[in-house]
Design a protein around this motif. Structure first.
Motif, PDB file in Angstrom:
ATOM      1  N   ASP A 176      -5.294  -6.707  -1.381  1.00 40.04           N
ATOM      2  CA  ASP A 176      -4.243  -6.264  -2.302  1.00 40.04           C
ATOM      3  C   ASP A 176      -4.875  -5.372  -3.354  1.00 40.04           C
ATOM      4  N   VAL A 177      -4.195  -4.290  -3.681  1.00 39.50           N
ATOM      5  CA  VAL A 177      -4.668  -3.363  -4.697  1.00 39.50           C
ATOM      6  C   VAL A 177      -3.623  -3.315  -5.804  1.00 39.50           C
ATOM      7  N   ALA A 178      -4.054  -3.657  -7.015  1.00 41.93           N
ATOM      8  CA  ALA A 178      -3.181  -3.568  -8.191  1.00 41.93           C
ATOM      9  C   ALA A 178      -3.846  -2.625  -9.178  1.00 41.93           C
ATOM     10  N   ARG A 179      -3.029  -1.779  -9.823  1.00 40.49           N
ATOM     11  CA  ARG A 179      -3.602  -0.755 -10.697  1.00 40.49           C
ATOM     12  C   ARG A 179      -2.889  -0.713 -12.040  1.00 40.49           C
ATOM     13  N   THR A 180      -3.687  -0.443 -13.051  1.00 46.34           N
ATOM     14  CA  THR A 180      -3.180  -0.039 -14.353  1.00 46.34           C
ATOM     15  C   THR A 180      -3.859   1.297 -14.612  1.00 46.34           C
ATOM     16  N   PRO A 181      -3.531   1.997 -15.682  1.00 43.38           N
ATOM     17  CA  PRO A 181      -4.247   3.252 -15.953  1.00 43.38           C
ATOM     18  C   PRO A 181      -5.748   3.062 -16.176  1.00 43.38           C
ATOM     19  N   GLU A 182      -6.169   1.868 -16.615  1.00 41.16           N
ATOM     20  CA  GLU A 182      -7.581   1.644 -16.941  1.00 41.16           C
ATOM     21  C   GLU A 182      -8.356   0.860 -15.890  1.00 41.16           C
ATOM     22  N   ILE A 183      -7.693   0.003 -15.131  1.00 41.47           N
ATOM     23  CA  ILE A 183      -8.377  -0.940 -14.241  1.00 41.47           C
ATOM     24  C   ILE A 183      -7.709  -0.954 -12.869  1.00 41.47           C
ATOM     25  N   ILE A 184      -8.535  -1.102 -11.840  1.00 39.92           N
ATOM     26  CA  ILE A 184      -8.023  -1.362 -10.501  1.00 39.92           C
ATOM     27  C   ILE A 184      -8.528  -2.742 -10.097  1.00 39.92           C
ATOM     28  N   VAL A 203     -20.439 -15.638  -2.788  1.00 41.94           N
ATOM     29  CA  VAL A 203     -19.567 -15.713  -1.631  1.00 41.94           C
ATOM     30  C   VAL A 203     -19.851 -14.479  -0.778  1.00 41.94           C
ATOM     31  N   VAL A 204     -19.716 -14.629   0.532  1.00 42.37           N
ATOM     32  CA  VAL A 204     -19.976 -13.521   1.450  1.00 42.37           C
ATOM     33  C   VAL A 204     -18.698 -13.202   2.212  1.00 42.37           C
ATOM     34  N   PHE A 205     -18.326 -11.926   2.169  1.00 36.82           N
ATOM     35  CA  PHE A 205     -17.159 -11.446   2.903  1.00 36.82           C
ATOM     36  C   PHE A 205     -17.598 -10.397   3.907  1.00 36.82           C
ATOM     37  N   TRP A 206     -16.872 -10.316   5.013  1.00 36.57           N
ATOM     38  CA  TRP A 206     -17.056  -9.243   5.980  1.00 36.57           C
ATOM     39  C   TRP A 206     -15.857  -8.315   5.878  1.00 36.57           C
ATOM     40  N   LEU A 207     -16.136  -7.020   5.870  1.00 38.21           N
ATOM     41  CA  LEU A 207     -15.104  -5.999   5.748  1.00 38.21           C
ATOM     42  C   LEU A 207     -15.181  -5.090   6.968  1.00 38.21           C
ATOM     43  N   THR A 208     -14.083  -4.960   7.684  1.00 31.42           N
ATOM     44  CA  THR A 208     -14.060  -4.171   8.913  1.00 31.42           C
ATOM     45  C   THR A 208     -13.780  -2.701   8.618  1.00 31.42           C
ATOM     46  N   GLN A 209     -14.096  -1.866   9.586  1.00 34.92           N
ATOM     47  CA  GLN A 209     -13.832  -0.439   9.472  1.00 34.92           C
ATOM     48  C   GLN A 209     -12.333  -0.186   9.325  1.00 34.92           C
ATOM     49  N   ARG A 210     -11.524  -0.946  10.015  1.00 34.47           N
ATOM     50  CA  ARG A 210     -10.072  -0.787   9.946  1.00 34.47           C
ATOM     51  C   ARG A 210      -9.581  -0.969   8.508  1.00 34.47           C
ATOM     52  N   LEU A 211     -10.072  -1.997   7.819  1.00 38.73           N
ATOM     53  CA  LEU A 211      -9.648  -2.218   6.433  1.00 38.73           C
ATOM     54  C   LEU A 211     -10.224  -1.174   5.483  1.00 38.73           C
ATOM     55  N   VAL A 212     -11.444  -0.721   5.714  1.00 35.67           N
ATOM     56  CA  VAL A 212     -12.031   0.329   4.880  1.00 35.67           C
ATOM     57  C   VAL A 212     -11.186   1.590   4.984  1.00 35.67           C
ATOM     58  N   LYS A 213     -10.769   1.941   6.202  1.00 40.78           N
ATOM     59  CA  LYS A 213      -9.958   3.146   6.393  1.00 40.78           C
ATOM     60  C   LYS A 213      -8.613   3.047   5.681  1.00 40.78           C
ATOM     61  N   ARG A 214      -8.116   1.844   5.504  1.00 38.18           N
ATOM     62  CA  ARG A 214      -6.857   1.655   4.783  1.00 38.18           C
ATOM     63  C   ARG A 214      -7.063   1.568   3.277  1.00 38.18           C
ATOM     64  N   LEU A 215      -8.201   1.036   2.856  1.00 37.69           N
ATOM     65  CA  LEU A 215      -8.469   0.823   1.435  1.00 37.69           C
ATOM     66  C   LEU A 215      -8.858   2.101   0.705  1.00 37.69           C
ATOM     67  N   PRO A 241      -8.232   5.383   0.842  1.00 40.17           N
ATOM     68  CA  PRO A 241      -7.214   6.295   0.289  1.00 40.17           C
ATOM     69  C   PRO A 241      -6.527   5.756  -0.970  1.00 40.17           C
ATOM     70  N   HIS A 242      -6.315   4.441  -1.058  1.00 37.90           N
ATOM     71  CA  HIS A 242      -5.706   3.856  -2.257  1.00 37.90           C
ATOM     72  C   HIS A 242      -6.646   3.979  -3.458  1.00 37.90           C
ATOM     73  N   LEU A 243      -7.932   3.770  -3.215  1.00 33.64           N
ATOM     74  CA  LEU A 243      -8.912   3.884  -4.298  1.00 33.64           C
ATOM     75  C   LEU A 243      -9.013   5.327  -4.782  1.00 33.64           C
ATOM     76  N   LEU A 244      -9.039   6.255  -3.827  1.00 28.26           N
ATOM     77  CA  LEU A 244      -9.139   7.673  -4.188  1.00 28.26           C
ATOM     78  C   LEU A 244      -7.899   8.146  -4.940  1.00 28.26           C
ATOM     79  N   SER A 245      -6.732   7.677  -4.534  1.00 25.59           N
ATOM     80  CA  SER A 245      -5.498   8.124  -5.200  1.00 25.59           C
ATOM     81  C   SER A 245      -5.465   7.650  -6.651  1.00 25.59           C
ATOM     82  N   TRP A 246      -6.075   6.504  -6.937  1.00 25.51           N
ATOM     83  CA  TRP A 246      -6.120   6.023  -8.319  1.00 25.51           C
ATOM     84  C   TRP A 246      -6.993   6.934  -9.187  1.00 25.51           C
ATOM     85  N   LEU A 247      -8.009   7.532  -8.575  1.00 27.70           N
ATOM     86  CA  LEU A 247      -8.897   8.414  -9.321  1.00 27.70           C
ATOM     87  C   LEU A 247      -8.315   9.815  -9.506  1.00 27.70           C
ATOM     88  N   GLN A 248      -7.336  10.206  -8.738  1.00 28.87           N
ATOM     89  CA  GLN A 248      -6.795  11.559  -8.796  1.00 28.87           C
ATOM     90  C   GLN A 248      -6.262  11.947 -10.165  1.00 28.87           C
TER      91      GLN A 248
END
Length: 183
Positions: A114-122, A39-51, A53-60
């Protein structure tokens, strides 16, 4: 007569190839489905800028090494630990052929993530109207994808203000600016 819902079944992604398309000024995510298709998805800069920080905060929390909130690490220690973990993940990135889309595959513009997190998986659930595709990642694959994502954003000349120094400084093959302190 059937009363089944017309909502498509969610798709599970095994892996994705992320590429910047200059003409579209978007990221193309070509996903390999667990069911065997693509499957092919397009991801815009607007969504990357929102996504991002959520990914980085999970790694903190991974950078604190179990340090309690009463005794947090100084920023420079946390950044050094993050940088080390990022470089280790990049070094272990396996060589793989990119996911190739079939010509008949439809391309879908992602509306929301949507971003869902557990301690082991995002879990990232890419939404396009009623369609959904979910990608699960542990910390190391996430760090590897962040390196690819950062590199593609840089190649697309997108603003890099969302990226912390420990990602920028860990980017392979880039000449790093010399950081000196003068007393």
């Amino acid at each position: 007569m059937s009363t089944e819902s017309a909502t498509p079944a969610p798709m599970d992604l095994k892996r994705v190839t992320t590429e910047m398309h200059d003409l579209q000024d978007r990221l193309q995510l070509t996903g390999e489905l667990a069911s065997g298709g693509t499957v092919v998805f397009w991801l815009t800069q607007r969504l990357v800028k929102r996504l991002v920080p959520h990914l980085l905060s999970w790694l903190q929390p991974a950078a604190t090494g179990g340090v309690t909130a009463a005794a947090p690490l100084p920023d420079y220690h946390a950044d050094a630990l993050q940088s080390f973990a990022q470089q280790a993940a990049i070094a272990q990135l396996p060589e793989q052929l990119p996911v190739q889309a079939a010509q008949q595959d439809s391309t879908l513009l992602i509306d929301a993530i949507d971003v869902a997190r557990t301690p082991e998986i995002i879990a990232l659930t890419f939404k396009v109207g009623e369609q959904k595709a979910t990608l699960l990642m542990a910390q190391q694959p996430l760090r590897q994808w962040l390196a690819v994502l950062h590199d593609q954003c840089r190649q697309g000349e997108w603003a890099l203000d969302i990226w912390p120094d420990w990602i920028i400084d860990s980017a392979p093959g880039e000449s790093q600016p010399v950081r000196t302190t003068v007393h």
